[in-house]
Write a protein that holds these residues in place. Structure first.
Motif, PDB file in Angstrom:
ATOM      1  N   CYS A 103       0.863  -1.183   0.000  1.00 48.99           N
ATOM      2  CA  CYS A 103       0.000   0.000   0.000  1.00 48.99           C
ATOM      3  C   CYS A 103       0.899   1.233   0.000  1.00 48.99           C
ATOM      4  O   CYS A 103       0.761   2.108  -0.849  1.00 48.99           O
ATOM      5  CB  CYS A 103      -0.897  -0.038   1.243  1.00 48.99           C
ATOM      6  SG  CYS A 103      -1.967   1.389   1.375  1.00 48.99           S
ATOM      7  N   ARG A 127       3.600  -1.368  -7.478  1.00 45.38           N
ATOM      8  CA  ARG A 127       2.823  -0.279  -6.908  1.00 45.38           C
ATOM      9  C   ARG A 127       3.403   0.100  -5.551  1.00 45.38           C
ATOM     10  O   ARG A 127       4.104  -0.700  -4.920  1.00 45.38           O
ATOM     11  CB  ARG A 127       1.333  -0.600  -6.770  1.00 45.38           C
ATOM     12  CG  ARG A 127       0.956  -1.708  -5.810  1.00 45.38           C
ATOM     13  CD  ARG A 127      -0.421  -1.459  -5.156  1.00 45.38           C
ATOM     14  NE  ARG A 127      -0.351  -0.397  -4.167  1.00 45.38           N
ATOM     15  CZ  ARG A 127      -1.361   0.375  -3.811  1.00 45.38           C
ATOM     16  NH1 ARG A 127      -2.536   0.212  -4.360  1.00 45.38           N
ATOM     17  NH2 ARG A 127      -1.201   1.307  -2.883  1.00 45.38           N
ATOM     18  N   LYS A 132       0.112   9.431   0.564  1.00 41.87           N
ATOM     19  CA  LYS A 132      -1.054   8.612   0.890  1.00 41.87           C
ATOM     20  C   LYS A 132      -2.279   9.442   1.272  1.00 41.87           C
ATOM     21  O   LYS A 132      -2.167  10.351   2.094  1.00 41.87           O
ATOM     22  CB  LYS A 132      -0.713   7.678   2.076  1.00 41.87           C
ATOM     23  CG  LYS A 132       0.355   6.656   1.804  1.00 41.87           C
ATOM     24  CD  LYS A 132       0.010   5.714   0.671  1.00 41.87           C
ATOM     25  CE  LYS A 132      -1.258   4.918   0.868  1.00 41.87           C
ATOM     26  NZ  LYS A 132      -1.601   4.112  -0.341  1.00 41.87           N
ATOM     27  N   GLN A 183      -1.529   7.209 -10.520  1.00 41.51           N
ATOM     28  CA  GLN A 183      -2.753   6.650  -9.934  1.00 41.51           C
ATOM     29  C   GLN A 183      -3.550   7.800  -9.323  1.00 41.51           C
ATOM     30  O   GLN A 183      -3.012   8.576  -8.539  1.00 41.51           O
ATOM     31  CB  GLN A 183      -2.380   5.631  -8.857  1.00 41.51           C
ATOM     32  CG  GLN A 183      -3.585   5.044  -8.126  1.00 41.51           C
ATOM     33  CD  GLN A 183      -3.173   3.976  -7.108  1.00 41.51           C
ATOM     34  OE1 GLN A 183      -2.236   3.211  -7.345  1.00 41.51           O
ATOM     35  NE2 GLN A 183      -3.857   3.934  -5.983  1.00 41.51           N
ATOM     36  N   GLY A 185      -6.594   8.335  -6.857  1.00 42.69           N
ATOM     37  CA  GLY A 185      -7.307   7.523  -5.882  1.00 42.69           C
ATOM     38  C   GLY A 185      -8.803   7.781  -5.888  1.00 42.69           C
ATOM     39  O   GLY A 185      -9.299   8.774  -6.448  1.00 42.69           O
ATOM     40  N   SER A 186      -9.513   6.855  -5.255  1.00 47.83           N
ATOM     41  CA  SER A 186     -10.966   6.911  -5.177  1.00 47.83           C
ATOM     42  C   SER A 186     -11.459   8.263  -4.654  1.00 47.83           C
ATOM     43  O   SER A 186     -12.398   8.853  -5.190  1.00 47.83           O
ATOM     44  CB  SER A 186     -11.416   5.794  -4.231  1.00 47.83           C
ATOM     45  OG  SER A 186     -12.794   5.740  -4.141  1.00 47.83           O
ATOM     46  N   ARG A 187     -10.776   8.749  -3.631  1.00 46.74           N
ATOM     47  CA  ARG A 187     -11.206  10.008  -3.004  1.00 46.74           C
ATOM     48  C   ARG A 187     -11.006  11.211  -3.915  1.00 46.74           C
ATOM     49  O   ARG A 187     -11.535  12.284  -3.664  1.00 46.74           O
ATOM     50  CB  ARG A 187     -10.453  10.206  -1.679  1.00 46.74           C
ATOM     51  CG  ARG A 187     -10.855   9.192  -0.626  1.00 46.74           C
ATOM     52  CD  ARG A 187      -9.778   8.990   0.422  1.00 46.74           C
ATOM     53  NE  ARG A 187     -10.116   7.888   1.319  1.00 46.74           N
ATOM     54  CZ  ARG A 187      -9.888   6.597   1.032  1.00 46.74           C
ATOM     55  NH1 ARG A 187      -9.323   6.259  -0.123  1.00 46.74           N
ATOM     56  NH2 ARG A 187     -10.217   5.658   1.887  1.00 46.74           N
ATOM     57  N   LYS A 208      -9.197   5.682 -10.371  1.00 51.04           N
ATOM     58  CA  LYS A 208     -10.031   4.798  -9.552  1.00 51.04           C
ATOM     59  C   LYS A 208     -11.443   5.366  -9.432  1.00 51.04           C
ATOM     60  O   LYS A 208     -11.620   6.589  -9.368  1.00 51.04           O
ATOM     61  CB  LYS A 208      -9.399   4.645  -8.174  1.00 51.04           C
ATOM     62  CG  LYS A 208      -8.161   3.768  -8.180  1.00 51.04           C
ATOM     63  CD  LYS A 208      -7.799   3.410  -6.761  1.00 51.04           C
ATOM     64  CE  LYS A 208      -6.894   2.234  -6.695  1.00 51.04           C
ATOM     65  NZ  LYS A 208      -6.859   1.691  -5.327  1.00 51.04           N
ATOM     66  N   ARG A 238     -12.650  -0.316  -7.714  1.00 52.21           N
ATOM     67  CA  ARG A 238     -11.984  -0.623  -6.444  1.00 52.21           C
ATOM     68  C   ARG A 238     -12.967  -0.830  -5.286  1.00 52.21           C
ATOM     69  O   ARG A 238     -12.611  -0.781  -4.117  1.00 52.21           O
ATOM     70  CB  ARG A 238     -10.959   0.448  -6.094  1.00 52.21           C
ATOM     71  CG  ARG A 238     -11.469   1.858  -6.172  1.00 52.21           C
ATOM     72  CD  ARG A 238     -12.321   2.314  -5.006  1.00 52.21           C
ATOM     73  NE  ARG A 238     -11.511   2.469  -3.806  1.00 52.21           N
ATOM     74  CZ  ARG A 238     -11.993   2.390  -2.588  1.00 52.21           C
ATOM     75  NH1 ARG A 238     -13.295   2.152  -2.394  1.00 52.21           N
ATOM     76  NH2 ARG A 238     -11.219   2.553  -1.530  1.00 52.21           N
ATOM     77  N   HIS A 273      -8.711  -3.281  -2.075  1.00 50.57           N
ATOM     78  CA  HIS A 273      -9.578  -2.304  -1.412  1.00 50.57           C
ATOM     79  C   HIS A 273     -11.034  -2.740  -1.515  1.00 50.57           C
ATOM     80  O   HIS A 273     -11.834  -2.459  -0.630  1.00 50.57           O
ATOM     81  CB  HIS A 273      -9.379  -0.906  -2.001  1.00 50.57           C
ATOM     82  CG  HIS A 273      -8.039  -0.330  -1.657  1.00 50.57           C
ATOM     83  ND1 HIS A 273      -6.903  -0.622  -2.378  1.00 50.57           N
ATOM     84  CD2 HIS A 273      -7.641   0.462  -0.642  1.00 50.57           C
ATOM     85  CE1 HIS A 273      -5.873  -0.020  -1.817  1.00 50.57           C
ATOM     86  NE2 HIS A 273      -6.285   0.653  -0.774  1.00 50.57           N
ATOM     87  N   GLU A 299      -2.587  -5.247  -3.411  1.00 51.32           N
ATOM     88  CA  GLU A 299      -1.690  -4.882  -2.314  1.00 51.32           C
ATOM     89  C   GLU A 299      -1.083  -6.139  -1.707  1.00 51.32           C
ATOM     90  O   GLU A 299      -1.800  -7.062  -1.296  1.00 51.32           O
ATOM     91  CB  GLU A 299      -2.449  -4.069  -1.261  1.00 51.32           C
ATOM     92  CG  GLU A 299      -2.740  -2.676  -1.782  1.00 51.32           C
ATOM     93  CD  GLU A 299      -3.235  -1.686  -0.754  1.00 51.32           C
ATOM     94  OE1 GLU A 299      -3.282  -0.494  -1.079  1.00 51.32           O
ATOM     95  OE2 GLU A 299      -3.595  -2.092   0.371  1.00 51.32           O
TER      96      GLU A 299
HETATM   97  C1  PEP Z   1      -4.419   2.747  -2.534  1.00 51.47           C
HETATM   98  O1  PEP Z   1      -4.351   2.232  -3.670  1.00 51.47           O
HETATM   99  O2  PEP Z   1      -3.614   2.518  -1.627  1.00 51.47           O
HETATM  100  C2  PEP Z   1      -5.596   3.610  -2.227  1.00 51.47           C
HETATM  101  C3  PEP Z   1      -5.501   4.573  -1.338  1.00 51.47           C
HETATM  102  O3  PEP Z   1      -6.685   3.259  -2.931  1.00 51.47           O
HETATM  103  P1  PEP Z   1      -8.158   3.925  -3.015  1.00 51.47           P
HETATM  104  O4  PEP Z   1      -7.941   5.283  -3.601  1.00 51.47           O
HETATM  105  O5  PEP Z   1      -8.901   2.988  -3.904  1.00 51.47           O
HETATM  106  O6  PEP Z   1      -8.717   3.970  -1.613  1.00 51.47           O
END
Ligand code: PEP
Ligand code: MN
Length: 337
Positions: A103, A127, A132, A183, A185-187, A208, A238, A273, A299
């Motif tokens: 992660c 990855r 983070k 990448q 992220g989802s957020r 994502k 995800r 995830h 992960e």
């Molecule tokens: C990740 O890939 O570690 C991550 C934070 O993913 P996600 O944005 O899908 O929560």
């Protein structure tokens, strides 16, 4: 409506076309792709104007689309998009691409060890997050720039590609030097300033799905990147929030089947995830490939229990080796490799 411009037009011819469009009150956005220039019509486009534009010297053709995500839709491009990176790797072709790693990048020795295991297991891309997006501001936020450095060196040593997360527009330039794939992220799926800026980059973007997002919202987020001129977009399912408390999220494999019908963009699945539990990752990886996914984002950790972030869903290196072998069997069964 999309207006395709001829390849060899002069600036003067193009200016004349824009004058015509302005005169007819047709609003357009110019999209400059690597091999193609086009104008996306954003509002009204009367039939009479259409004929006039179609006959214009600067115009190759006009395409009608009934989807709001015009460039992401299958009507724009029927063949699957192959996203190339790191020289010879391609996502969206017959080969399933495995992206795996921790992660977070935790230390130089951790990521070096992981890169070695990843290569041995048959992983293509390493990855690891250096920046983070943590729910709790007091949790580990990533090593930052030095983490990127460790990640890139580890991947290089073992001839792996690199994927890492970009959280902020201000970090794009830095991350671009270290990664093969950005990448998102989802957020951040609806962080439009970030998506717009990535639209001007030339490196691929793995987007994502927001954990709350509909398919339409997801594809419109991808459209933000495409309209900027970056045609290398990889979608990633995800998991979404549902009422189920037993898993962290619910991995929505409907999304894979639906998106395969709706878009030409490649689709990768992140089962880690999606389920949040290491013991379920292998099963859902196989299910994702059977459903039509083009790759996996997983992960893994050399010592999962001591993973600094997302320890519950981190699989061991032994489990990853098993997973890759089984996924390859499923891939072959569905005509992939
Ligand atoms: C990740 O890939 O570690 C991550 C934070 O993913 P996600 O944005 O899908 O929560
Ligand atoms: Mn994680």
């Amino acid at each position: 409506m999309i207006i395709f411009l001829k390849k060899d037009i002069t600036a003067k011819m193009e200016k004349k076309l824009h004058e015509l469009l302005a005169f007819r009150k047709v609003d357009v956005i110019s999209v400059n792709r690597r091999d193609q220039r086009l104008l996306v019509v954003t509002g009204r486009f009367p039939e009479m104007t259409r004929r006039e534009v179609e006959d214009h010297i600067a115009v190759e053709s006009i395409l009608e689309t009934d989807r709001p995500y015009k460039l992401a839709s299958k009507s724009f491009k029927t063949d699957p998009t192959l996203v190339k990176f790191n020289g010879k790797l391609r996502i969206g072709g017959s080969e399933i691409i495995i992206m795996a790693g921790p992660c977070s990048v935790e230390s130089k020795s951790q990521i070096n060890q992981m890169a070695k295991h990843m290569k041995e297991s048959g992983t293509h891309v390493l990855r690891g997050g250096a920046f983070k997006p943590r729910t709790d501001p007091y949790d580990f936020q990533g090593l930052g720039k030095i983490g990127l450095h460790f990640l890139k060196n580890a991947a290089k040593m073992h001839h792996l590609g690199v994927i890492t997360e970009v959280l902020d527009v201000r970090a794009i330039e830095l991350i671009e030097k270290y990664t093969d794939i950005f990448q998102v992220g989802s957020r951040n799926m609806q962080n439009y300033p970030l998506l717009k800026e990535l639209g001007h980059c030339r490196k691929p973007v793995l987007l994502k799905r927001g954990m709350w997002a509909t398919y339409k919202e997801f594809l419109l987020a991808a459209e933000y990147i495409l309209v900027g001129g970056n045609d290398k977009v990889i979608l990633c399912e995800r998991g979404i929030r549902t009422h189920v408390p037993e898993t962290r999220f619910t991995l929505d494999l409907n999304a894979v089947a639906y998106l395969k019908q709706e878009t030409h963009l490649p689709i990768v699945v992140d089962p880690s995830h999606g389920v949040g539990r290491a013991s379920l990752v292998r099963s859902m990886s196989k299910a994702a490939i059977a459903a039509g996914a083009d790759g996996l984002l997983i992960e893994a950790h050399h010592d999962p229990r001591h993973s600094v972030s997302d320890a519950d869903q981190a699989i061991s290196t032994t489990e990853l080796t098993k997973l890759v072998l089984e996924v390859k069997k499923v891939a072959r069964a569905v005509g992939r490799s």
